[in-house]
Write a protein that holds these residues in place. Sequence first.
Motif, PDB file in Angstrom:
ATOM      1  N   ASP A 157       3.691   6.479 -10.356  1.00 26.74           N
ATOM      2  CA  ASP A 157       4.862   6.277  -9.190  1.00 26.74           C
ATOM      3  C   ASP A 157       5.866   6.654  -9.869  1.00 26.74           C
ATOM      4  OD1 ASP A 157       2.993   5.556  -7.093  1.00 26.74           O
ATOM      5  OD2 ASP A 157       3.174   3.275  -7.628  1.00 26.74           O
ATOM      6  N   GLY A 206       0.708  -1.212  -0.024  1.00 28.66           N
ATOM      7  CA  GLY A 206       0.015  -0.045  -0.002  1.00 28.66           C
ATOM      8  C   GLY A 206       0.874   1.326  -0.260  1.00 28.66           C
ATOM      9  N   GLU A 207       1.880   1.282   0.532  1.00 32.45           N
ATOM     10  CA  GLU A 207       2.770   2.425   0.616  1.00 32.45           C
ATOM     11  C   GLU A 207       4.288   2.067   1.147  1.00 32.45           C
ATOM     12  OE1 GLU A 207       2.044   4.848   4.136  1.00 32.45           O
ATOM     13  OE2 GLU A 207       0.904   3.075   4.847  1.00 32.45           O
ATOM     14  N   PRO A 208       5.199   3.052   0.660  1.00 29.98           N
ATOM     15  CA  PRO A 208       6.532   2.618   0.947  1.00 29.98           C
ATOM     16  C   PRO A 208       6.768   2.296   2.285  1.00 29.98           C
ATOM     17  CG  PRO A 208       6.497   4.585  -0.384  1.00 29.98           C
ATOM     18  CD  PRO A 208       4.931   4.140  -0.003  1.00 29.98           C
ATOM     19  N   ASP A 234       7.402  -7.478   0.112  1.00 31.16           N
ATOM     20  CA  ASP A 234       6.699  -6.371   0.107  1.00 31.16           C
ATOM     21  C   ASP A 234       6.126  -6.085  -1.349  1.00 31.16           C
ATOM     22  OD1 ASP A 234       6.570  -3.428  -0.504  1.00 31.16           O
ATOM     23  OD2 ASP A 234       8.574  -3.028   0.370  1.00 31.16           O
ATOM     24  N   THR A 235       4.674  -5.939  -1.472  1.00 36.66           N
ATOM     25  CA  THR A 235       4.361  -6.054  -2.670  1.00 36.66           C
ATOM     26  C   THR A 235       3.894  -4.809  -3.221  1.00 36.66           C
ATOM     27  OG1 THR A 235       2.069  -6.343  -1.414  1.00 36.66           O
ATOM     28  CG2 THR A 235       3.132  -8.429  -1.980  1.00 36.66           C
ATOM     29  N   TRP A 236       4.276  -4.131  -4.410  1.00 38.83           N
ATOM     30  CA  TRP A 236       4.061  -2.916  -4.911  1.00 38.83           C
ATOM     31  C   TRP A 236       3.185  -3.318  -5.859  1.00 38.83           C
ATOM     32  CZ3 TRP A 236       4.981  -1.602 -10.027  1.00 38.83           C
ATOM     33  CH2 TRP A 236       4.529  -0.412 -10.398  1.00 38.83           C
ATOM     34  N   TRP A 237       1.757  -2.541  -5.931  1.00 36.67           N
ATOM     35  CA  TRP A 237       0.712  -2.629  -6.884  1.00 36.67           C
ATOM     36  C   TRP A 237      -0.265  -1.445  -6.592  1.00 36.67           C
ATOM     37  CZ3 TRP A 237      -4.168  -5.271  -5.986  1.00 36.67           C
ATOM     38  CH2 TRP A 237      -4.339  -5.843  -4.554  1.00 36.67           C
ATOM     39  N   GLN A 238      -1.384  -1.578  -7.509  1.00 37.69           N
ATOM     40  CA  GLN A 238      -2.446  -0.608  -7.551  1.00 37.69           C
ATOM     41  C   GLN A 238      -3.681  -1.418  -7.718  1.00 37.69           C
ATOM     42  OE1 GLN A 238      -0.832   1.193 -11.052  1.00 37.69           O
ATOM     43  NE2 GLN A 238      -0.135   2.866  -9.533  1.00 37.69           N
ATOM     44  N   THR A 239      -4.809  -0.606  -7.315  1.00 41.23           N
ATOM     45  CA  THR A 239      -6.415  -0.776  -7.856  1.00 41.23           C
ATOM     46  C   THR A 239      -6.307  -1.207  -9.129  1.00 41.23           C
ATOM     47  OG1 THR A 239      -6.956   0.803  -6.242  1.00 41.23           O
ATOM     48  CG2 THR A 239      -8.738  -0.015  -7.795  1.00 41.23           C
ATOM     49  N   ARG A 268       3.577   8.601  -5.558  1.00 45.61           N
ATOM     50  CA  ARG A 268       2.854   9.116  -6.515  1.00 45.61           C
ATOM     51  C   ARG A 268       3.629  10.213  -7.172  1.00 45.61           C
ATOM     52  NH1 ARG A 268      -0.504   5.607  -8.339  1.00 45.61           N
ATOM     53  NH2 ARG A 268      -1.478   7.454  -9.288  1.00 45.61           N
ATOM     54  N   ASN A 315      -1.364   9.863  -0.293  1.00 43.17           N
ATOM     55  CA  ASN A 315      -1.640   8.391   0.207  1.00 43.17           C
ATOM     56  C   ASN A 315      -1.615   8.488   1.773  1.00 43.17           C
ATOM     57  OD1 ASN A 315      -1.284   5.703   0.910  1.00 43.17           O
ATOM     58  ND2 ASN A 315       0.245   5.151  -0.971  1.00 43.17           N
ATOM     59  N   ARG A 366      -5.585   6.105  -1.411  1.00 41.00           N
ATOM     60  CA  ARG A 366      -5.340   7.277  -2.390  1.00 41.00           C
ATOM     61  C   ARG A 366      -6.363   8.282  -2.206  1.00 41.00           C
ATOM     62  NH1 ARG A 366      -4.206   3.810  -7.834  1.00 41.00           N
ATOM     63  NH2 ARG A 366      -4.854   5.690  -8.807  1.00 41.00           N
TER      64      ARG A 366
HETATM   65  O1  PRX Z   1       2.119   4.718  -4.933  1.00 39.61           O
HETATM   66  C1  PRX Z   1       1.899   3.292  -4.899  1.00 39.61           C
HETATM   67  C2  PRX Z   1       1.297   2.899  -3.334  1.00 39.61           C
HETATM   68  O2  PRX Z   1      -0.237   2.839  -3.388  1.00 39.61           O
HETATM   69  C3  PRX Z   1      -0.306   3.271  -4.840  1.00 39.61           C
HETATM   70  C4  PRX Z   1      -1.780   2.364  -5.205  1.00 39.61           C
HETATM   71  O3  PRX Z   1      -2.802   2.454  -4.321  1.00 39.61           O
HETATM   72  P1  PRX Z   1      -4.164   1.763  -4.292  1.00 39.61           P
HETATM   73  O4  PRX Z   1      -4.646   1.829  -5.816  1.00 39.61           O
HETATM   74  O5  PRX Z   1      -5.055   2.396  -3.329  1.00 39.61           O
HETATM   75  O6  PRX Z   1      -3.710   0.334  -3.953  1.00 39.61           O
HETATM   76  C5  PRX Z   1      -3.258   0.112  -2.890  1.00 39.61           C
HETATM   77  C6  PRX Z   1      -3.106  -1.490  -2.700  1.00 39.61           C
HETATM   78  C7  PRX Z   1      -2.337  -2.292  -3.807  1.00 39.61           C
HETATM   79  C8  PRX Z   1       0.481   2.945  -5.815  1.00 39.61           C
HETATM   80  O7  PRX Z   1       0.431   3.831  -6.879  1.00 39.61           O
HETATM   81  N1  PRX Z   1       1.838   1.482  -3.282  1.00 39.61           N
HETATM   82  C9  PRX Z   1       1.201   0.360  -3.047  1.00 39.61           C
HETATM   83  N2  PRX Z   1       2.088  -0.546  -2.633  1.00 39.61           N
HETATM   84  C10 PRX Z   1       2.939  -0.205  -2.566  1.00 39.61           C
HETATM   85  C11 PRX Z   1       3.021   1.285  -2.614  1.00 39.61           C
HETATM   86  N3  PRX Z   1       4.089   2.143  -2.598  1.00 39.61           N
HETATM   87  C12 PRX Z   1       5.216   1.467  -2.160  1.00 39.61           C
HETATM   88  N4  PRX Z   1       5.607   0.307  -1.840  1.00 39.61           N
HETATM   89  C13 PRX Z   1       4.364  -0.798  -2.154  1.00 39.61           C
HETATM   90  N5  PRX Z   1       4.649  -1.887  -1.618  1.00 39.61           N
END
Ligand code: PRX
Length: 702
Positions: free
Chosen positions: A532, A407-409, A431-436, A547, A553, A558
């Motif tokens: 991002d 969800g965030e760093p 640590d999983t980075w992704w988005q809606t 972002r 965030n 978001r």
């Molecule tokens: O900026 C990134 C951050 O959350 C954003 C996506 O938010 P949302 O669509 O609400 O989804 C959250 C759940 C997946 C991204 O563009 N973000 C998400 N995961 C990470 C992250 N920033 C850093 N590390 C992460 N693991």
Amino acid sequence: MSKSGDNVVSEAQIAVHWREEEVFSPSAKFIGQAYASDPAILERFREENFPECFREYADLLTWDQYWHTTLDSSNPPFWKWFVGGRLNASYNCVDRHLASSRDKVAIHWVPEPESESTQAITYQELHRRVNEFAALLRDDCGLKAGDRVTLHMPMVPELPVTMLACARLGVIHSEVFAGFSGGACGGRIADSGSTVLITMDGYYRNGEIIDHKMKADEAVITAEAEGQEVAKVLVWRRHAGQFASQSPMVDGRDFFVDEVLKDYRGQLVDPVSMRAEDPLFIMYTSGSTGKPKGAQHSTGGYLAYVAGTSKYYQDIHPEDTYWCMADIGWITGHSYIVYGPLALGATSVMYEGLPTYPDPGRVWRIAERLGVNIFHTAPTTIRMLRKVGPDEPAKYDYHFKHMTTVGEPIEPAVWRWYYETVGKNEAVIVDTWWQTETGGFMGATLPGLMAMKPGSCGPGVLGVYPAIFDENGEEVDSGSGRAGNICIRNPWPGALQTIYGQPERFVSVYYEKYCRDKDSKDWHDWPYFAGDGAVKTADGYFRILGRVDDVINVAGHRLGTKELESACLTVPEVAEAAAVPVVDDVRGRAVEMYVSLKPGSDPDGVEAKVAKAIEREIGKIARPKKVWIVADMPKTRSGKIMRRVIASISNFSDYGDITTLANPEVVDSIRHHVQSEKMASHDVPRELTFDEIEEINSFGKE
Ligand code: PRX
């Protein structure tokens, strides 16, 4: 995003200063049991094997009809996956597990009050509930495949039941986070064209029962004002036969589900066989302009993607007890509480309430009692648990093999507490980075095969090839220490199909920026722009910086600056508003609002009105930490508010050159007013890191 005007700082020109972290290796015990411990899997998902590599994910599902084309890229960027295939998501998450695991627990639901007992819902029981509710939706509401339905439900088992009942009929669900206001829900009802709203009378949060049905009335009024009639409101009850709301039921419109459901006892509904590319659900998310975007996700591609990533990245085995402490009202809960784990036939835990209720040991007590061994949460929650109960985990006898953050760093110091104290030096961290929009993980380490590095998500996941581009579309080299825009070079099955009802916006937001040739049918010409900033180290790991658009965030959620600002403008006295992020040790970022008033207005009580307006229009989650009333906003000569400058003031960082502003003289008076009040109330932030300073300096840049 236009980059003209003052203060043009290309992402790629930002030098990023952070020291390399030491790496941690997974234990032999973890590797010994991991699904992905043979490096051959990396070979199978290499770019040469794309897109056929994703067959492996799709083969985790049961298809009514197998597909003939893995990826149809004939109409970029509207990619279609597993074309020709047919399946049903509810069948895949429920029915197909009955033969082998009828009595296995699908969902452990933990109510917030400790006086209420946990519900263990088996696959057999889940099947019953889903079928009965699907029969009600079909026969009582007349819903059929392709219709949209809005859900505004809290963390109760009726929420996954409702989602799966919709999926059984091919009805597209759009769940709105329960903490959002009735007005925000109404806007989403109108955008999706839902005629039915499914809600709940109340739920527990921090020891109190919240009146939730109240919001439904407001939602219906808002939707109607936007031209969408709501014919029925179905109200689940937290305790059948009781009513936790003060708001009256509207005759002919509102119905208690437990009463109507009696007529459907034992009914079965055949799962409707859907095309792989038929939509499964819509999930709204904030963008850099006012109106939320409905990210539309597919049935086959999405389900295959979340099943595959749940298997390899979360390593969920049949014997595990898996707990993702997100809210199903967000994408994390859709993908990694409901669809991914249930597609794998796993046991998934759901918790109703606040992680710190009634005391900071609650989470660890639940983990101990249920024997949770995979744990998934967000940095904001980890920071909060660390703040209120740094020594609590040691008091409980639980053992995690695996933990996720999303969800965030995450700050390296917080990562270490998670690893050492929560994980007891035994669990791997992913640590999983992704988005809606991406449906599932985009950047993460494969836990049995790759080392962990605090603060970095790792490389692109299997079959996903990210790259960092500068403003001119040139790739930024790994290890150069320069930041840029992280993009995904290829399509993947979990990607959003479109923004619901706004295909042009879908193309312009995600694909226009780096498209090399609009007429090209070759996916290589259509990188996905994630929005991002990131850096890539020589070892191929990505560190996400946050972002690059106007989105704040807060606690992993978001919030669009435009949404916040337009909520402020509903206050009659307010002439102009600007939302800025401030660094917050628990929530990551918090929102501060700056408003200027219409001439002659009385400033008395405006702060409270602004806070209330935001709560009403968006929800409590967006409540500003502080509202500042200023005489005028710093502006460019073309009249744009310089959010970067006020963000720097709020964060006590250097705002740099302001000589090009139209009204540089206002900056000093705002700074004096804000910073002296903050100092007097001991609200001075700690010294910011270089990354944070870069983020604040580039905030809201045009
Ligand atoms: O900026 C990134 C951050 O959350 C954003 C996506 O938010 P949302 O669509 O609400 O989804 C959250 C759940 C997946 C991204 O563009 N973000 C998400 N995961 C990470 C992250 N920033 C850093 N590390 C992460 N693991």
